[in-house]
Motif scaffolding. Structure first.
Motif, PDB file in Angstrom:
ATOM      1  N   PHE B 163      -6.617  34.724  -5.387  1.00 24.23           N
ATOM      2  CA  PHE B 163      -7.784  33.856  -5.550  1.00 24.23           C
ATOM      3  C   PHE B 163      -8.969  34.576  -6.184  1.00 24.23           C
ATOM      4  N   LEU B 252       0.494  29.249  -6.313  1.00 20.85           N
ATOM      5  CA  LEU B 252       0.939  29.058  -7.687  1.00 20.85           C
ATOM      6  C   LEU B 252      -0.050  28.260  -8.536  1.00 20.85           C
ATOM      7  N   TYR B 253      -1.055  27.682  -7.913  1.00 16.52           N
ATOM      8  CA  TYR B 253      -2.071  27.016  -8.718  1.00 16.52           C
ATOM      9  C   TYR B 253      -3.044  28.021  -9.330  1.00 16.52           C
ATOM     10  N   TYR B 254      -3.045  29.237  -8.820  1.00 13.50           N
ATOM     11  CA  TYR B 254      -4.084  30.188  -9.238  1.00 13.50           C
ATOM     12  C   TYR B 254      -3.540  31.417  -9.956  1.00 13.50           C
TER      13      TYR B 254
END
Lengths: 249, 255
Positions: B163, B252-254
């Motif tokens: 993050f 996995l979004y970042y």
């Protein structure tokens, strides 16, 4: 019970939140009062069911949410809303080249990739010769992976992947790899797996392929589900019409 | 848990192998570096600090080595563990595998490294005239605790690193600070009792102290001290595991 069931699956991406823009920017914007996140629904309310041995073709233009949907089906992503029920072993061949390491040798890579696909060591020991043989890479086994040509790389990737015997097989445009001769060989191999009774999902931009192989079809457009039906030819005709500009959504 | 482990055992072994091979790729000395680098560090510290602390600390070389040994294990393991998740983004965004495997594999590698250094450490102990006692067996306990702490901190860091990429710089500073508050080259006797107790909050210091008491003093620590170590390990691992459980599907979004 269906072997694969997706119910109102929606997947949302968020862009511009504090993890994206960094802590400093986040505080700055918060003070200025212009902090807001953008939501992006890659898939919205997608619903379909598949029975054993069926083959689903997913069609739609780029950015329709096909690959995201496949990630959700394979369990890599969790839907933001809705649910997916799967039964049995899932094998997702999303990007054949993923997980390879350029510094390792061909042999080391083969084992690593095999392990990722859920094979056992014994299975790999037994089939390693076969993989190299199928990929036509004899004599290259101790070369670093990065020294292979891109065609060779995808041949190796395919040869490892095609040994899967899953209950649900997910294919993201991987049917065509390598040069002419190898492409023929790989298509035959792929059909073998599909015909062995696996429920298959195929993303393809080739309509003839979908028409010929699939028993059901799902058409996505910008995340929306346009249609899910077993009238493959009818939907493909419509989609062709849309592509030619005769039909608007 | 055991089932999951069995299922992914092959992948885990291959990941460990990969990390190992990649670490010393294209180096001339290869594995020797894992022994050489702590030795060089020890040599410099011995030369620089003996003037100040060496005269009134018995077995000062061993004293230094204890600190270095434990500290470099912690620092290597956490620093390398931090990037383990992000480095393998290409894998876990395409294949459904437990994400903590990447961190575990890095930790196994660091543990083996530590094992090698530990052997050298014992050789130095002999040279320094340390008498080996049966109590050395108890060294297993701090090593286990430290491994758990390493994994816990690694879990926390690798999750945060996905993050906030700032973590790599922040952690470098933290490690630097931690080195100075771990009493690696000085003794804590001069501080008053409250501050000495404050040192015990630092798990790295606690482990170092355990090593010194067993190896140099040849005596044992109290059960309360053992409990403290276990508690620190449990807290670090607990937070890490909780973070992975909570953010497992968001990584996995970042990446």
């Amino acid at each position: 019970m269906s072997i694969l069931e997706a119910n109102n699956v929606s997947i949302r991406y968020i862009t511009g939140d504090f993890k994206d823009i960094g802590l400093k920017e986040f505080v700055m914007r918060k003070i200025k009062g212009d902090y807001h996140v953008t939501e992006f629904w890659a898939d919205k309310n997608v619903t379909f069911t598949l029975e054993r041995g069926e083959m689903l073709g997913i069609i739609g233009s780029n950015g329709a949410g096909k690959s995201t949907l496949l990630k959700a089906v394979s369990g890599i992503m969790v839907p933001t809303e809705g649910w997916i029920h799967r039964e049995g072993k899932v094998a997702a061949l999303l990007e054949l080249g993923s997980g390879f390491d350029g510094d390792l040798t061909v042999k080391e890579n083969a084992f690593l990739r095999g392990a990722m696909l859920g094979y056992t060591r014994k299975f790999m020991d037994d089939t390693y010769e076969q993989i190299i043989d199928f990929a036509e890479l004899e004599g290259f086994e101790d070369r670093p992976f990065k020294q292979l040509s891109s065609g060779m790389k995808s041949r190796l990737a395919f040869s490892i992947a095609c040994l899967v015997r899953p209950d649900i097989l997910i294919l993201d445009e991987v049917l065509s790899v390598g040069d002419g001769a190898f492409r023929k060989k790989s298509e035959t191999k792929m059909r073998e797996i599909i015909n062995s009774g696996a429920t298959t999902i195929l993303v393809s931009h080739s309509l003839p392929q979908v028409r010929e192989m699939c028993t059901k079809v799902l058409w996505l457009h910008r995340g929306q589900q346009i249609v899910f039906s077993d009238d493959v030819d009818g939907v493909c005709d419509q989609y062709q019409g849309f592509l030619d500009g005769r039909l608007t959504l | 848990m055991l089932r999951i482990f069995k299922e992914h055992q092959f992948l885990f072994e291959e990941l460990v192998k990969r990390d190992f091979k990649k670490k010393y790729k294209r180096t001339i000395l290869g594995m020797a570096w894992s022994i050489l680098s702590p030795l060089l560090m020890l040599l410099v510290m011995r030369l620089v600090f003996t003037q100040f602390f060496g005269s009134n600390t018995p077995h000062y070389t061993t004293y230094l080595f204890c600190g270095n040994l434990v500290f470099s294990f912690f620092s290597d393991s956490t620093s390398q563990g931090m990037s383990s998740l992000l480095d393998n983004a290409g894998i876990f965004t395409k294949v459904n595998v437990p994400k903590y495997l990447f961190l575990f594999s890095k930790n196994v590698q660091c543990l083996i490294n530590f094992g090698l250094t530990l052997c050298v450490f014992f050789v130095f102990c002999i040279l320094d005239g340390i008498t080996f006692t049966w109590r050395f067996i108890f060294l297993f306990y701090p090593i286990c605790c430290l491994t758990v702490i390493n994994i816990g901190v690694g879990l926390i860091l690798s999750a945060l690193f996905v993050f906030f990429r700032d973590m790599q710089y922040l952690w470098r500073v933290c490690i630097q600070i931690l080195m100075y508050v771990s009493a690696i080259f000085y003794t804590v006797d001069k501080y008053d009792a409250t501050i000495q107790r404050l040192f015990l909050v630092n798990p790295v210091y606690v482990i170092i102290k355990y090593f010194r008491v067993i190896v140099i003093d040849g005596s044992m620590l109290s059960p309360a001290f053992h409990l403290l170590m276990a508690a620190e390990a449990f807290i670090a691992f607990g937070i890490g595991a909780w973070m992975y459980k909570k953010y497992n599907h968001q990584f996995l979004y970042y990446v």
